[in-house]
Design an enzyme around this catalytic site. Structure first.
Site, PDB file in Angstrom:
ATOM      1  N   ASN A  40       0.871  -1.167   0.000  1.00 34.06           N
ATOM      2  CA  ASN A  40       0.000   0.000   0.000  1.00 34.06           C
ATOM      3  C   ASN A  40       0.911   1.221   0.000  1.00 34.06           C
ATOM      4  O   ASN A  40       2.102   1.118   0.283  1.00 34.06           O
ATOM      5  CB  ASN A  40      -0.991  -0.015   1.176  1.00 34.06           C
ATOM      6  CG  ASN A  40      -0.323   0.025   2.525  1.00 34.06           C
ATOM      7  OD1 ASN A  40       0.503   0.899   2.794  1.00 34.06           O
ATOM      8  ND2 ASN A  40      -0.655  -0.905   3.393  1.00 34.06           N
ATOM      9  N   ASP A  52       1.297  -7.922   1.282  1.00 32.17           N
ATOM     10  CA  ASP A  52       2.036  -6.891   2.017  1.00 32.17           C
ATOM     11  C   ASP A  52       2.214  -7.277   3.487  1.00 32.17           C
ATOM     12  O   ASP A  52       3.327  -7.255   4.023  1.00 32.17           O
ATOM     13  CB  ASP A  52       1.281  -5.564   1.895  1.00 32.17           C
ATOM     14  CG  ASP A  52       2.073  -4.357   2.363  1.00 32.17           C
ATOM     15  OD1 ASP A  52       3.312  -4.418   2.416  1.00 32.17           O
ATOM     16  OD2 ASP A  52       1.430  -3.333   2.644  1.00 32.17           O
TER      17      ASP A  52
END
Length: 168
Positions: A23, A33
């Protein structure tokens, strides 16, 4: 360049670099992530904080890429890129392609020969996996790079099948 597909967990890949579908904050999150930050340990977050304090005060822009250490992962580096959120009303495919070409550009600057990619933007960002696979494979194949092997590491059988269709 060799293009291979793997059904598995990108955090377990023994490659020079793995690509993180990050992000923009670079501070970790969910999906790929979060898994990379959890398994790689605090060294990744420490370097991401330093990047936010210097070059990326407003976050990493969509379609760009930047590298950090891979911490405790088997890879040497993590290349963070921010994929676009899918939009039915706006063509953002150039941004998705840019994630791949920019990650390869960063890999070249590091001297990475083997790079592993996830299916960028296909999770919470909502990109249809067949379309994302087509864009990713086309971008990688058309990239001017010294990377010898690109490995797409797909977490689900559905994503693997979509990338297999795109590879042909």
């Amino acid at each position: 360049m060799d293009l291979t597909l793997v059904l598995g967990d990108i955090t377990e890949q023994d490659s020079d670099a793995i690509v993180n579908a990050a992000n923009s904050s670079l501070m970790g999150g969910g999906g790929v992530d979060g898994a990379i930050h959890r398994k790689g340990g605090p060294a990744i977050l420490e370097e991401c904080r330093a990047l936010r304090a210097s070059r990326y005060g407003s976050g990493l822009p969509t379609g760009q890429a930047v590298a950090t250490t891979a911490g405790a992962l088997a890879a040497r580096w993590v290349i963070h890129t921010v994929g676009p959120v899918h939009s039915a009303g706006e063509d953002r495919s150039a941004l998705l392609a840019s994630c791949h070409t920019e990650a390869l550009r960063v890999a070249d600057s590091l001297g990475a020969a083997r790079v592993a990619f996830p299916a960028i933007s296909t999770g919470i960002f909502g990109w249809p996996v067949d379309d994302a696979a087509r864009i990713a494979v086309r971008a990688v194949r058309s990239a001017s790079t010294r990377v010898a092997e690109v490995r797409f590491v797909l977490f689900s059988p559905e994503a693997y099948a979509a990338f297999a269709r795109a590879v042909g």
